[in-house]
Design a protein around this motif. Structure first.
Motif, PDB file in Angstrom:
ATOM      1  N   MET A  31      27.934 -16.682  20.770  1.00  0.00           N
ATOM      2  CA  MET A  31      29.154 -17.177  20.207  1.00  0.00           C
ATOM      3  C   MET A  31      29.365 -18.541  20.151  1.00  0.00           C
ATOM      4  SD  MET A  31      31.869 -14.274  21.796  1.00  0.00           S
ATOM      5  CE  MET A  31      32.138 -15.167  23.309  1.00  0.00           C
ATOM      6  N   LEU A  32      28.738 -19.374  21.018  1.00  0.00           N
ATOM      7  CA  LEU A  32      28.729 -20.854  20.877  1.00  0.00           C
ATOM      8  C   LEU A  32      27.606 -21.631  20.606  1.00  0.00           C
ATOM      9  CD1 LEU A  32      31.341 -21.451  23.890  1.00  0.00           C
ATOM     10  CD2 LEU A  32      31.708 -21.074  21.659  1.00  0.00           C
ATOM     11  N   ASP A  33      26.498 -20.823  20.324  1.00  0.00           N
ATOM     12  CA  ASP A  33      25.431 -21.304  20.112  1.00  0.00           C
ATOM     13  C   ASP A  33      24.678 -22.316  21.306  1.00  0.00           C
ATOM     14  OD1 ASP A  33      22.803 -21.490  18.656  1.00  0.00           O
ATOM     15  OD2 ASP A  33      23.300 -23.113  17.429  1.00  0.00           O
ATOM     16  N   GLN A  34      24.930 -21.916  22.384  1.00  0.00           N
ATOM     17  CA  GLN A  34      24.579 -22.817  23.656  1.00  0.00           C
ATOM     18  C   GLN A  34      23.494 -21.951  24.363  1.00  0.00           C
ATOM     19  OE1 GLN A  34      25.476 -26.078  24.124  1.00  0.00           O
ATOM     20  NE2 GLN A  34      26.235 -25.915  22.217  1.00  0.00           N
ATOM     21  N   PRO A  35      22.252 -22.102  24.313  1.00  0.00           N
ATOM     22  CA  PRO A  35      21.298 -21.090  24.864  1.00  0.00           C
ATOM     23  C   PRO A  35      21.072 -21.569  26.364  1.00  0.00           C
ATOM     24  CG  PRO A  35      20.086 -22.503  23.417  1.00  0.00           C
ATOM     25  CD  PRO A  35      21.584 -22.820  23.350  1.00  0.00           C
ATOM     26  N   LEU A  36      21.541 -22.787  26.892  1.00  0.00           N
ATOM     27  CA  LEU A  36      21.030 -23.331  28.053  1.00  0.00           C
ATOM     28  C   LEU A  36      21.449 -22.169  29.371  1.00  0.00           C
ATOM     29  CD1 LEU A  36      20.137 -25.741  29.650  1.00  0.00           C
ATOM     30  CD2 LEU A  36      22.437 -26.690  29.944  1.00  0.00           C
ATOM     31  N   GLY A  37      22.564 -21.615  29.335  1.00  0.00           N
ATOM     32  CA  GLY A  37      22.735 -20.684  30.440  1.00  0.00           C
ATOM     33  C   GLY A  37      21.851 -19.455  30.472  1.00  0.00           C
ATOM     34  N   LYS A  39      18.553 -19.718  29.376  1.00  0.00           N
ATOM     35  CA  LYS A  39      17.404 -20.411  29.859  1.00  0.00           C
ATOM     36  C   LYS A  39      17.441 -20.843  31.434  1.00  0.00           C
ATOM     37  CE  LYS A  39      16.135 -22.702  25.530  1.00  0.00           C
ATOM     38  NZ  LYS A  39      16.025 -24.082  24.739  1.00  0.00           N
ATOM     39  N   LEU A  40      18.439 -20.926  31.833  1.00  0.00           N
ATOM     40  CA  LEU A  40      18.496 -21.064  33.378  1.00  0.00           C
ATOM     41  C   LEU A  40      18.609 -19.863  34.184  1.00  0.00           C
ATOM     42  CD1 LEU A  40      21.119 -24.286  33.454  1.00  0.00           C
ATOM     43  CD2 LEU A  40      18.294 -24.175  33.946  1.00  0.00           C
ATOM     44  N   LEU A  41      19.644 -18.864  33.728  1.00  0.00           N
ATOM     45  CA  LEU A  41      19.823 -17.667  34.229  1.00  0.00           C
ATOM     46  C   LEU A  41      18.820 -16.681  33.996  1.00  0.00           C
ATOM     47  CD1 LEU A  41      23.676 -17.507  34.348  1.00  0.00           C
ATOM     48  CD2 LEU A  41      22.211 -18.031  36.401  1.00  0.00           C
ATOM     49  N   GLY A  42      18.145 -16.563  32.979  1.00  0.00           N
ATOM     50  CA  GLY A  42      17.274 -15.476  32.794  1.00  0.00           C
ATOM     51  C   GLY A  42      15.985 -15.616  33.817  1.00  0.00           C
ATOM     52  N   PRO A  43      15.369 -16.656  33.943  1.00  0.00           N
ATOM     53  CA  PRO A  43      14.218 -16.750  35.041  1.00  0.00           C
ATOM     54  C   PRO A  43      14.670 -16.681  36.273  1.00  0.00           C
ATOM     55  CG  PRO A  43      14.171 -18.577  33.346  1.00  0.00           C
ATOM     56  CD  PRO A  43      15.378 -17.901  33.074  1.00  0.00           C
ATOM     57  N   LEU A  44      15.925 -17.172  36.487  1.00  0.00           N
ATOM     58  CA  LEU A  44      16.420 -16.918  37.935  1.00  0.00           C
ATOM     59  C   LEU A  44      16.713 -15.478  38.288  1.00  0.00           C
ATOM     60  CD1 LEU A  44      17.660 -17.870  40.719  1.00  0.00           C
ATOM     61  CD2 LEU A  44      19.869 -18.097  39.314  1.00  0.00           C
ATOM     62  N   HIS A  45      17.188 -14.685  37.432  1.00  0.00           N
ATOM     63  CA  HIS A  45      17.483 -13.241  37.500  1.00  0.00           C
ATOM     64  C   HIS A  45      16.098 -12.665  37.653  1.00  0.00           C
ATOM     65  CE1 HIS A  45      18.369  -9.165  37.174  1.00  0.00           C
ATOM     66  NE2 HIS A  45      17.803  -9.137  35.922  1.00  0.00           N
ATOM     67  N   GLY A  46      15.226 -13.079  36.737  1.00  0.00           N
ATOM     68  CA  GLY A  46      13.902 -12.449  36.753  1.00  0.00           C
ATOM     69  C   GLY A  46      13.275 -12.512  38.301  1.00  0.00           C
ATOM     70  N   ALA A  47      13.076 -13.737  38.670  1.00  0.00           N
ATOM     71  CA  ALA A  47      12.692 -13.902  40.029  1.00  0.00           C
ATOM     72  C   ALA A  47      13.244 -13.273  41.107  1.00  0.00           C
ATOM     73  CB  ALA A  47      12.770 -15.562  40.283  1.00  0.00           C
ATOM     74  N   LEU A  48      14.774 -13.152  41.179  1.00  0.00           N
ATOM     75  CA  LEU A  48      15.410 -12.406  42.003  1.00  0.00           C
ATOM     76  C   LEU A  48      14.927 -11.007  41.906  1.00  0.00           C
ATOM     77  CD1 LEU A  48      18.792 -13.985  42.030  1.00  0.00           C
ATOM     78  CD2 LEU A  48      17.137 -14.106  43.983  1.00  0.00           C
ATOM     79  N   PHE A  49      14.962 -10.330  40.685  1.00  0.00           N
ATOM     80  CA  PHE A  49      14.603  -8.979  40.523  1.00  0.00           C
ATOM     81  C   PHE A  49      13.100  -8.667  40.798  1.00  0.00           C
ATOM     82  CE2 PHE A  49      12.606  -5.570  37.917  1.00  0.00           C
ATOM     83  CZ  PHE A  49      13.383  -4.691  38.278  1.00  0.00           C
TER      84      PHE A  49
END
Length: 99
Positions: A31-37, A39-49
């Motif tokens: 919606m805001l064209d801001q992919p930083l979140g 980029k940060l949360l994707g790998p974090l969730h992946g590592a936790l999973f």
């Protein structure tokens, strides 16, 4: 710290990361064209999973965790609110997790 307690905290942390990813970072990205979140949360969730999956399979192999709860943990990690249902079931099954 017991293996079950580690599983509990991994499941809880993964659930928080998935909720933040799905309900905050992804909408902000599109919606805001801001992919930083993402980029940060994707790998974090992946590592936790992956950590949760590894710990769950290890606990299952050591017979520390019942097969039904192991399956619930793994499936719960795939759904945004599933981790919290799995946390609840873990605390019901193993009273030492009540803190």
């Amino acid at each position: 710290m017991s293996h079950r307690k580690i599983l509990y905290w991994l499941a809880f942390s993964d659930g928080i990361a998935l909720l933040a990813l799905v309900f905050v970072a992804v909408p902000v990205k599109y919606m805001l064209d801001q992919p930083l979140g993402v980029k940060l949360l994707g790998p974090l969730h992946g590592a936790l999973f992956l950590s949760l999956a590894t710990a769950t399979l290890s606990a299952l192999a050591r017979r520390i965790l019942r097969p039904g709860l192991a399956l619930l943990l793994l499936l719960g990690a795939l759904l945004p609110l599933g981790a919290f249902l799995a946390d609840h079931k873990l605390r019901q099954a193993y009273p030492e997790l009540q803190t």
